[in-house]
Design a protein around this motif. Structure first.
Motif, PDB file in Angstrom:
ATOM      1  N   ARG A  70      -2.980   2.086 -19.920  1.00 10.05           N
ATOM      2  CA  ARG A  70      -1.634   2.214 -19.367  1.00 10.05           C
ATOM      3  C   ARG A  70      -0.574   1.541 -20.232  1.00 10.05           C
ATOM      4  NH1 ARG A  70      -4.376   0.440 -14.694  1.00 10.05           N
ATOM      5  NH2 ARG A  70      -3.035  -1.395 -14.496  1.00 10.05           N
ATOM      6  N   ASN A  71      -0.969   0.587 -21.035  1.00  5.99           N
ATOM      7  CA  ASN A  71      -0.004  -0.188 -21.823  1.00  5.99           C
ATOM      8  C   ASN A  71      -0.409  -0.248 -23.297  1.00  5.99           C
ATOM      9  OD1 ASN A  71       1.764  -1.444 -19.580  1.00  5.99           O
ATOM     10  ND2 ASN A  71      -0.333  -1.781 -18.896  1.00  5.99           N
ATOM     11  N   PRO A  72      -0.512   0.901 -23.960  1.00  6.55           N
ATOM     12  CA  PRO A  72      -0.993   0.868 -25.349  1.00  6.55           C
ATOM     13  C   PRO A  72      -0.053   0.128 -26.301  1.00  6.55           C
ATOM     14  CG  PRO A  72      -0.204   3.058 -24.800  1.00  6.55           C
ATOM     15  CD  PRO A  72      -0.225   2.266 -23.520  1.00  6.55           C
ATOM     16  N   ILE A  73       1.231   0.091 -26.011  1.00  3.42           N
ATOM     17  CA  ILE A  73       2.148  -0.648 -26.883  1.00  3.42           C
ATOM     18  C   ILE A  73       1.838  -2.132 -26.801  1.00  3.42           C
ATOM     19  CG2 ILE A  73       4.561  -1.267 -27.327  1.00  3.42           C
ATOM     20  CD1 ILE A  73       5.295   1.563 -26.250  1.00  3.42           C
ATOM     21  N   PHE A  74       1.689  -2.656 -25.597  1.00  2.00           N
ATOM     22  CA  PHE A  74       1.357  -4.068 -25.440  1.00  2.00           C
ATOM     23  C   PHE A  74      -0.022  -4.377 -26.032  1.00  2.00           C
ATOM     24  CE2 PHE A  74       4.438  -4.501 -21.693  1.00  2.00           C
ATOM     25  CZ  PHE A  74       5.386  -5.151 -22.467  1.00  2.00           C
ATOM     26  N   GLU A 122       2.780   7.676  -5.473  1.00  2.00           N
ATOM     27  CA  GLU A 122       1.394   8.146  -5.456  1.00  2.00           C
ATOM     28  C   GLU A 122       0.882   8.614  -6.820  1.00  2.00           C
ATOM     29  OE1 GLU A 122      -2.375   8.858  -4.315  1.00  2.00           O
ATOM     30  OE2 GLU A 122      -0.847   7.794  -3.161  1.00  2.00           O
ATOM     31  N   PRO A 123       1.640   9.354  -7.611  1.00  2.00           N
ATOM     32  CA  PRO A 123       1.123   9.730  -8.934  1.00  2.00           C
ATOM     33  C   PRO A 123       0.799   8.501  -9.801  1.00  2.00           C
ATOM     34  CG  PRO A 123       2.989  11.109  -8.376  1.00  2.00           C
ATOM     35  CD  PRO A 123       2.904  10.035  -7.324  1.00  2.00           C
ATOM     36  N   TYR A 124       1.625   7.459  -9.711  1.00  2.00           N
ATOM     37  CA  TYR A 124       1.356   6.247 -10.477  1.00  2.00           C
ATOM     38  C   TYR A 124       0.125   5.536  -9.924  1.00  2.00           C
ATOM     39  CZ  TYR A 124       1.883   1.762 -12.790  1.00  2.00           C
ATOM     40  OH  TYR A 124       1.654   0.639 -13.541  1.00  2.00           O
ATOM     41  N   ASP A 125      -0.031   5.518  -8.612  1.00  2.00           N
ATOM     42  CA  ASP A 125      -1.207   4.892  -7.998  1.00  2.00           C
ATOM     43  C   ASP A 125      -2.490   5.591  -8.457  1.00  2.00           C
ATOM     44  OD1 ASP A 125       0.469   3.152  -6.705  1.00  2.00           O
ATOM     45  OD2 ASP A 125       0.334   4.162  -4.756  1.00  2.00           O
ATOM     46  N   ARG A 126      -2.471   6.919  -8.500  1.00  2.00           N
ATOM     47  CA  ARG A 126      -3.650   7.660  -8.974  1.00  2.00           C
ATOM     48  C   ARG A 126      -3.936   7.316 -10.436  1.00  2.00           C
ATOM     49  NH1 ARG A 126      -1.195  11.872  -6.187  1.00  2.00           N
ATOM     50  NH2 ARG A 126      -0.531  12.827  -8.134  1.00  2.00           N
ATOM     51  N   TYR A 127      -2.882   7.230 -11.223  1.00  2.00           N
ATOM     52  CA  TYR A 127      -3.011   6.886 -12.646  1.00  2.00           C
ATOM     53  C   TYR A 127      -3.613   5.494 -12.813  1.00  2.00           C
ATOM     54  CZ  TYR A 127      -1.267   5.809 -17.392  1.00  2.00           C
ATOM     55  OH  TYR A 127      -1.130   5.440 -18.711  1.00  2.00           O
ATOM     56  N   THR A 128      -3.107   4.499 -12.070  1.00  2.00           N
ATOM     57  CA  THR A 128      -3.608   3.127 -12.207  1.00  2.00           C
ATOM     58  C   THR A 128      -5.042   2.980 -11.708  1.00  2.00           C
ATOM     59  OG1 THR A 128      -2.743   2.374 -10.065  1.00  2.00           O
ATOM     60  CG2 THR A 128      -1.293   2.124 -11.993  1.00  2.00           C
ATOM     61  N   ALA A 129      -5.461   3.891 -10.838  1.00  2.00           N
ATOM     62  CA  ALA A 129      -6.831   3.835 -10.317  1.00  2.00           C
ATOM     63  C   ALA A 129      -7.844   4.374 -11.324  1.00  2.00           C
ATOM     64  CB  ALA A 129      -6.928   4.613  -9.007  1.00  2.00           C
ATOM     65  N   THR A 130      -7.373   5.125 -12.319  1.00  2.00           N
ATOM     66  CA  THR A 130      -8.307   5.759 -13.258  1.00  2.00           C
ATOM     67  C   THR A 130      -8.173   5.264 -14.695  1.00  2.00           C
ATOM     68  OG1 THR A 130      -6.782   7.599 -13.600  1.00  2.00           O
ATOM     69  CG2 THR A 130      -8.449   7.876 -11.892  1.00  2.00           C
ATOM     70  N   VAL A 131      -7.048   4.639 -15.043  1.00  2.00           N
ATOM     71  CA  VAL A 131      -6.803   4.223 -16.433  1.00  2.00           C
ATOM     72  C   VAL A 131      -6.634   2.707 -16.485  1.00  2.00           C
ATOM     73  CG1 VAL A 131      -5.254   4.476 -18.415  1.00  2.00           C
ATOM     74  CG2 VAL A 131      -5.751   6.459 -16.969  1.00  2.00           C
ATOM     75  N   GLY A 132      -7.322   2.069 -17.412  1.00  2.00           N
ATOM     76  CA  GLY A 132      -7.269   0.616 -17.547  1.00  2.00           C
ATOM     77  C   GLY A 132      -5.903   0.124 -18.001  1.00  2.00           C
ATOM     78  N   ARG A 133      -5.623  -1.124 -17.695  1.00  2.00           N
ATOM     79  CA  ARG A 133      -4.326  -1.733 -17.994  1.00  2.00           C
ATOM     80  C   ARG A 133      -4.106  -1.892 -19.508  1.00  2.00           C
ATOM     81  NH1 ARG A 133      -4.433  -5.867 -14.520  1.00  2.00           N
ATOM     82  NH2 ARG A 133      -3.016  -4.918 -13.040  1.00  2.00           N
ATOM     83  N   PHE A 134      -5.006  -2.595 -20.186  1.00  2.00           N
ATOM     84  CA  PHE A 134      -4.869  -2.853 -21.625  1.00  2.00           C
ATOM     85  C   PHE A 134      -6.042  -2.326 -22.437  1.00  2.00           C
ATOM     86  CE2 PHE A 134      -2.448  -6.394 -19.684  1.00  2.00           C
ATOM     87  CZ  PHE A 134      -1.197  -6.073 -20.183  1.00  2.00           C
TER      88      PHE A 134
END
Length: 155
Positions: A70-74, A122-134
Motif C-alpha cells: 500500500r505504501n511503496p514510496i515509503f 469500503e473499497p479502501y477497506d477491501r484493499y487494506t485487507a488484501t495488500v500489506g502496508r510496507f
C-alpha cells in the motif's frame, strides 16, 4: 571534551557492519530505493501528493507497485535510508533509520490510513485487507478492526 567524545563514539563505524560487501550492498539498496520511489510516484499519476489535504479527493490507486504494497514510496524511502546507513554504518545512521521507520509508520497509521478510509470507505477497506502496508502480505488490516478503529476504539 565530553561532547566530542560522545559524538566521536556515535560517529565511529559499527565494526560488524564495517566491511566492503556491506558498503556495496548499501550503494545497491540506496540506488534501488531511489529508483523504486520514483517509479511508485509515477504509478500514482494524478493521485501523487505530498501530505494529506482533507478537502482533496484523489483516485484510489491499487495497481502497479500499489498492488504489492500500500505504501511503496515509503517502503522505497526506507530502503534508500537503509542503504545510506549501510554505506556509513555508525550509531547516528542506525538511529536515524529507526527514527525514519517510526516516523513513517506513525504518519501512515495515524494520518494517511484514516484519511484514505474516510475518502474511499469500503473499497479502501477491501484493499487494506488484501495488500500489506510496507511489505507484501504484512500489515494487512482486518475489516472488523478497521471499523472499530474508525469509531474511536484504538484496539
Amino acid at each position: 571534551p565530553l561532547a566530542q567524545t560522545v559524538m566521536g563514539q556515535a560517529l565511529a563505524p559499527v565494526s560488524v557492519l564495517q566491511h566492503p560487501p556491506i558498503h556495496v550492498l548499501g550503494v545497491v539498496l540506496a540506488v534501488l530505493g531511489i529508483l523504486a520511489a520514483f517509479g511508485a510516484q509515477m504509478a500514482l499519476g494524478a493521485s501523487w501528493r505530498i501530505g494529506v489535504d482533507q478537502s482533496e479527493r484523489t483516485a484510489l490507486v491499487t495497481s502497479g507497485p500499489f498492488g504489492w504494497v500500500r505504501n511503496p514510496i515509503f517502503t522505497a524511502v526506507l530502503v534508500t535510508i537503509l542503504g545510506l546507513t549501510l554505506m556509513v554504518p555508525n550509531l547516528v545512521a542506525l538511529i536515524g533509520w529507526v527514527l525514519a521507520l517510526v516516523g513513517i509508520e506513525t504518519q501512515v497509521r495515524r494520518i494517511e490510513e484514516p484519511h484514505l478510509h474516510r475518502i474511499h470507505g469500503e473499497p479502501y477497506d477491501r484493499y487494506t485487507a488484501t495488500v500489506g502496508r510496507f511489505l507484501p502480505g504484512l500489515g494487512r488490516l482486518r475489516t472488523d478492526r478497521r471499523a472499530a478503529t474508525s469509531k474511536g476504539d484504538k484496539s
